[in-house]
Scaffold this motif. Structure first.
Motif, short mmCIF file in Angstrom:
data_model
loop_
_atom_site.label_atom_id
_atom_site.label_comp_id
_atom_site.label_asym_id
_atom_site.label_seq_id
_atom_site.Cartn_x
_atom_site.Cartn_y
_atom_site.Cartn_z
N LYS A 3 14.64 21.77 44.90
CA LYS A 3 15.77 21.94 44.14
C LYS A 3 15.51 22.92 43.12
O LYS A 3 15.91 23.53 42.59
N SER A 4 13.68 22.28 41.92
CA SER A 4 13.43 23.42 40.91
C SER A 4 13.48 24.57 41.61
O SER A 4 14.51 25.50 40.89
N VAL A 5 13.11 24.68 42.73
CA VAL A 5 13.10 27.00 43.50
C VAL A 5 14.73 26.47 43.70
O VAL A 5 15.06 28.34 43.20
N THR A 6 15.06 26.14 43.71
CA THR A 6 16.89 26.73 43.86
C THR A 6 17.79 27.23 42.75
O THR A 6 18.23 27.83 42.28
N LEU A 46 26.19 30.79 32.06
CA LEU A 46 25.03 30.23 32.89
C LEU A 46 23.54 30.30 32.31
O LEU A 46 23.56 29.44 32.98
N VAL A 47 23.02 30.81 32.19
CA VAL A 47 21.76 30.92 32.05
C VAL A 47 21.78 29.29 30.85
O VAL A 47 20.78 28.60 31.79
N GLY A 48 22.56 28.75 29.97
CA GLY A 48 21.99 27.73 28.67
C GLY A 48 22.39 26.53 30.25
O GLY A 48 21.34 25.74 30.70
N LEU A 49 22.97 26.68 31.01
CA LEU A 49 23.19 25.58 31.50
C LEU A 49 22.41 25.68 33.62
O LEU A 49 21.78 24.64 33.49
N CYS A 50 21.43 26.61 33.81
CA CYS A 50 20.55 26.75 34.56
C CYS A 50 19.36 26.27 34.03
O CYS A 50 18.77 26.00 34.71
N ALA A 51 18.55 27.37 33.10
CA ALA A 51 17.85 26.56 32.77
C ALA A 51 17.92 24.84 31.42
O ALA A 51 16.93 24.58 32.07
N TRP A 52 19.00 24.53 31.73
CA TRP A 52 19.44 23.36 31.54
C TRP A 52 18.43 22.20 32.92
O TRP A 52 17.50 20.97 32.99
N ASN A 53 19.42 22.54 33.69
CA ASN A 53 19.05 22.10 35.81
C ASN A 53 17.63 22.37 35.79
O ASN A 53 17.62 21.51 36.09
N LEU A 54 17.49 23.61 35.56
CA LEU A 54 15.89 23.34 35.77
C LEU A 54 15.22 22.56 34.89
O LEU A 54 14.14 22.21 36.13
N ARG A 56 15.75 19.71 34.36
CA ARG A 56 16.01 18.27 34.39
C ARG A 56 15.17 18.84 35.92
O ARG A 56 14.52 17.10 36.66
N GLU A 57 15.53 19.09 36.95
CA GLU A 57 14.99 19.24 38.26
C GLU A 57 13.13 18.99 37.91
O GLU A 57 13.27 18.18 38.59
N ARG A 58 13.00 19.41 37.38
CA ARG A 58 11.51 19.60 37.45
C ARG A 58 11.50 18.22 36.82
O ARG A 58 10.00 17.74 37.46
N GLY A 59 11.33 17.53 35.88
CA GLY A 59 11.53 16.32 35.86
C GLY A 59 11.60 15.43 36.23
O GLY A 59 11.11 14.43 36.37
N ALA A 60 12.63 15.45 37.22
CA ALA A 60 12.82 14.62 38.45
C ALA A 60 12.21 14.83 39.19
O ALA A 60 11.88 13.81 40.24
N GLU A 61 11.70 15.81 39.86
CA GLU A 61 10.28 16.05 41.07
C GLU A 61 9.43 15.92 40.55
O GLU A 61 8.36 15.85 41.80
#
Length: 149
Positions: A3-6, A46-54, A56-61
């Protein structure tokens, strides 16, 4: 693919979207919001949401390892590209309706009436917000359909 790659792919796309949006003027000569307003606002969000999602996903992975299907991410990228081309060709209204409807039909299956209603409401909201309230210059397109922006 993780998910972090996506999320990273979407972040790169968002930065590119914002970079393209920065090429257009923010205001018209009359002081109204110009063609660069919507792409800049959308790009920043978009940049803000994608950065936040990245983030969050790196922590979850770190907690779990999971494989993700890339087809949905690629579908969204293709639909976004089609949306941009559609706005260039026929303006804002029809591509916004089609883009929202196709996304909803893919990710909210089995609710055709609700999806149609939401896509129409979203399109009307975008038109009213940017075309009426902000009085922004909406893309008209090379070939207009029934005079729609």
């Amino acid at each position: 693919m993780s998910k972090s790659v996506t999320a990273s792919i979407f972040l790169v796309y968002s930065v590119a979207f914002l970079a393209v949006g920065l090429r257009y003027p923010m205001l018209t000569d009359g002081g109204q919001f110009g063609p660069g307003f919507f792409p800049r606002v959308t790009g920043v969000v978009l940049v803000g949401l994608c950065a936040w999602n990245l983030y969050r996903e790196r922590g979850a992975e770190r907690k779990r390892a999971e494989r993700v299907d890339v087809r949905d991410a690629l579908l969204i990228l293709v639909l976004l590209a089609g949306y941009v081309v559609g706005m260039y060709l026929v303006g804002m209204t029809i591509p916004t309706l089609v883009f929202a409807l196709l996304l909803l039909l893919r990710f909210n299956r089995g609710r055709l009436v609700a999806n149609l209603a939401f896509a129409a409401a979203l399109t009307a909201s975008v038109y009213l917000a940017f075309g009426v309230w902000f009085d922004a210059a909406l893309p008209v397109g090379l070939f207009t359909v029934a005079g729609l922006p």
